[in-house]
Design a protein around this motif. Sequence first.
Motif, PDB file in Angstrom:
ATOM      1  N   GLY A  73       0.771  -1.233   0.000  1.00  0.00           N
ATOM      2  CA  GLY A  73       0.000   0.000   0.000  1.00  0.00           C
ATOM      3  C   GLY A  73       0.800   1.281   0.000  1.00  0.00           C
ATOM      4  N   ILE A  74       2.087   1.219  -0.307  1.00  0.00           N
ATOM      5  CA  ILE A  74       2.889   2.448  -0.306  1.00  0.00           C
ATOM      6  C   ILE A  74       2.533   3.346  -1.488  1.00  0.00           C
ATOM      7  CG2 ILE A  74       4.857   1.400   0.886  1.00  0.00           C
ATOM      8  CD1 ILE A  74       6.296   1.490  -1.922  1.00  0.00           C
ATOM      9  N   ASP A  75       2.804   4.626  -1.352  1.00  0.00           N
ATOM     10  CA  ASP A  75       2.731   5.569  -2.459  1.00  0.00           C
ATOM     11  C   ASP A  75       4.164   5.761  -2.929  1.00  0.00           C
ATOM     12  OD1 ASP A  75       2.521   7.623  -4.270  1.00  0.00           O
ATOM     13  OD2 ASP A  75       1.433   8.983  -2.941  1.00  0.00           O
ATOM     14  N   GLY A  76       4.517   5.057  -3.995  1.00  0.00           N
ATOM     15  CA  GLY A  76       5.869   5.124  -4.536  1.00  0.00           C
ATOM     16  C   GLY A  76       5.896   5.761  -5.916  1.00  0.00           C
ATOM     17  N   ARG A  77       4.924   6.630  -6.185  1.00  0.00           N
ATOM     18  CA  ARG A  77       4.874   7.280  -7.495  1.00  0.00           C
ATOM     19  C   ARG A  77       6.170   8.040  -7.761  1.00  0.00           C
ATOM     20  NH1 ARG A  77      -0.564  10.506  -6.902  1.00  0.00           N
ATOM     21  NH2 ARG A  77      -0.005  10.263  -4.717  1.00  0.00           N
ATOM     22  N   ALA A  94       0.657  -1.505  -3.887  1.00  0.00           N
ATOM     23  CA  ALA A  94       1.495  -0.299  -3.939  1.00  0.00           C
ATOM     24  C   ALA A  94       1.200   0.493  -5.208  1.00  0.00           C
ATOM     25  CB  ALA A  94       2.972  -0.684  -3.901  1.00  0.00           C
ATOM     26  N   ASN A  95       1.353   1.793  -5.137  1.00  0.00           N
ATOM     27  CA  ASN A  95       1.225   2.650  -6.312  1.00  0.00           C
ATOM     28  C   ASN A  95       2.632   3.066  -6.731  1.00  0.00           C
ATOM     29  OD1 ASN A  95       0.772   4.544  -8.289  1.00  0.00           O
ATOM     30  ND2 ASN A  95      -0.752   5.689  -7.147  1.00  0.00           N
ATOM     31  N   MET A  96       3.138   2.428  -7.790  1.00  0.00           N
ATOM     32  CA  MET A  96       4.481   2.695  -8.286  1.00  0.00           C
ATOM     33  C   MET A  96       4.426   3.375  -9.659  1.00  0.00           C
ATOM     34  SD  MET A  96       6.193   1.585  -5.743  1.00  0.00           S
ATOM     35  CE  MET A  96       7.852   1.725  -6.372  1.00  0.00           C
ATOM     36  N   THR A  97       3.333   4.060  -9.945  1.00  0.00           N
ATOM     37  CA  THR A  97       3.150   4.708 -11.238  1.00  0.00           C
ATOM     38  C   THR A  97       4.317   5.636 -11.551  1.00  0.00           C
ATOM     39  OG1 THR A  97       0.770   4.672 -10.893  1.00  0.00           O
ATOM     40  CG2 THR A  97       1.569   6.119 -12.606  1.00  0.00           C
ATOM     41  N   GLY A  98       4.886   5.463 -12.750  1.00  0.00           N
ATOM     42  CA  GLY A  98       5.946   6.343 -13.215  1.00  0.00           C
ATOM     43  C   GLY A  98       7.278   6.166 -12.515  1.00  0.00           C
ATOM     44  N   ALA A  99       7.444   5.109 -11.734  1.00  0.00           N
ATOM     45  CA  ALA A  99       8.704   4.870 -11.029  1.00  0.00           C
ATOM     46  C   ALA A  99       9.762   4.334 -11.989  1.00  0.00           C
ATOM     47  CB  ALA A  99       8.490   3.873  -9.888  1.00  0.00           C
ATOM     48  N   ASP A 100      11.021   4.505 -11.647  1.00  0.00           N
ATOM     49  CA  ASP A 100      12.121   3.921 -12.409  1.00  0.00           C
ATOM     50  C   ASP A 100      12.747   2.836 -11.537  1.00  0.00           C
ATOM     51  OD1 ASP A 100      14.244   3.205 -14.006  1.00  0.00           O
ATOM     52  OD2 ASP A 100      14.917   5.269 -14.373  1.00  0.00           O
ATOM     53  N   LEU A 101      12.463   1.591 -11.897  1.00  0.00           N
ATOM     54  CA  LEU A 101      12.936   0.422 -11.153  1.00  0.00           C
ATOM     55  C   LEU A 101      13.885  -0.395 -12.021  1.00  0.00           C
ATOM     56  CD1 LEU A 101       9.427  -0.511  -9.687  1.00  0.00           C
ATOM     57  CD2 LEU A 101      11.216   0.866  -8.602  1.00  0.00           C
ATOM     58  N   SER A 102      14.589   0.277 -12.901  1.00  0.00           N
ATOM     59  CA  SER A 102      15.515  -0.388 -13.814  1.00  0.00           C
ATOM     60  C   SER A 102      16.577  -1.150 -13.026  1.00  0.00           C
ATOM     61  CB  SER A 102      16.197   0.645 -14.724  1.00  0.00           C
ATOM     62  OG  SER A 102      15.245   1.286 -15.541  1.00  0.00           O
ATOM     63  N   ARG A 103      16.861  -2.358 -13.495  1.00  0.00           N
ATOM     64  CA  ARG A 103      17.876  -3.254 -12.929  1.00  0.00           C
ATOM     65  C   ARG A 103      17.589  -3.665 -11.475  1.00  0.00           C
ATOM     66  NH1 ARG A 103      20.396   0.818 -15.008  1.00  0.00           N
ATOM     67  NH2 ARG A 103      21.460   1.420 -13.093  1.00  0.00           N
ATOM     68  N   ALA A 104      16.377  -3.397 -10.985  1.00  0.00           N
ATOM     69  CA  ALA A 104      16.011  -3.809  -9.626  1.00  0.00           C
ATOM     70  C   ALA A 104      15.706  -5.305  -9.603  1.00  0.00           C
ATOM     71  CB  ALA A 104      14.802  -3.015  -9.131  1.00  0.00           C
TER      72      ALA A 104
END
Length: 167
Positions: A73-77, A94-104
């Motif tokens: 449930g985090i806000d990780g926008r 979780a809300n990860m809209t528009g996040a950059d999670l490259s190479r994660a």
Amino acid sequence: MKKAVACLGLALLTLPILAGAAMADCTDPPRPGADWRRCVMDGRVFDGADLTGANLRDVRLNQASLREATLAGIDGRRARALGSDFTGADLSGANMTGADLSRAVFAGATLVETDLRRTKLFRANLRDADLTGARLDGADFLGADLSGATWTDGTTVCSEGSVGICE
């Protein structure tokens, strides 16, 4: 008149205190509901931390370790977590809209009902992750390892060697 000036002075003195309560505190320890909005947490270790419902909007967590962390449930926008390790983490809802999670690394992570619209997952490791009900419109999976991941329909399991697309 003096009374009005005194009241105004008191109000002006307390304004920074009240404003500070509404602002992110990047020194707060990891806890449910933490407000780390726009904080820089690069390279930090939060393995096993409970950040349920935390505000991580616009946070920088590059090369951070959040193995087995609870991020439900985090806000990780618009968060940036390049090369971070989320192995076994729970990001349900979780809300990860528009996040950059490259190479994660999300190996074995729970991403059930997670909003990943317009998220960059370039070369991310999603092996054995659960993407049931995740929203993926515009997500970039270029080079992402989806081997063994449970797809959004909750029944399809991506075959070994699925890169960039669930096959």
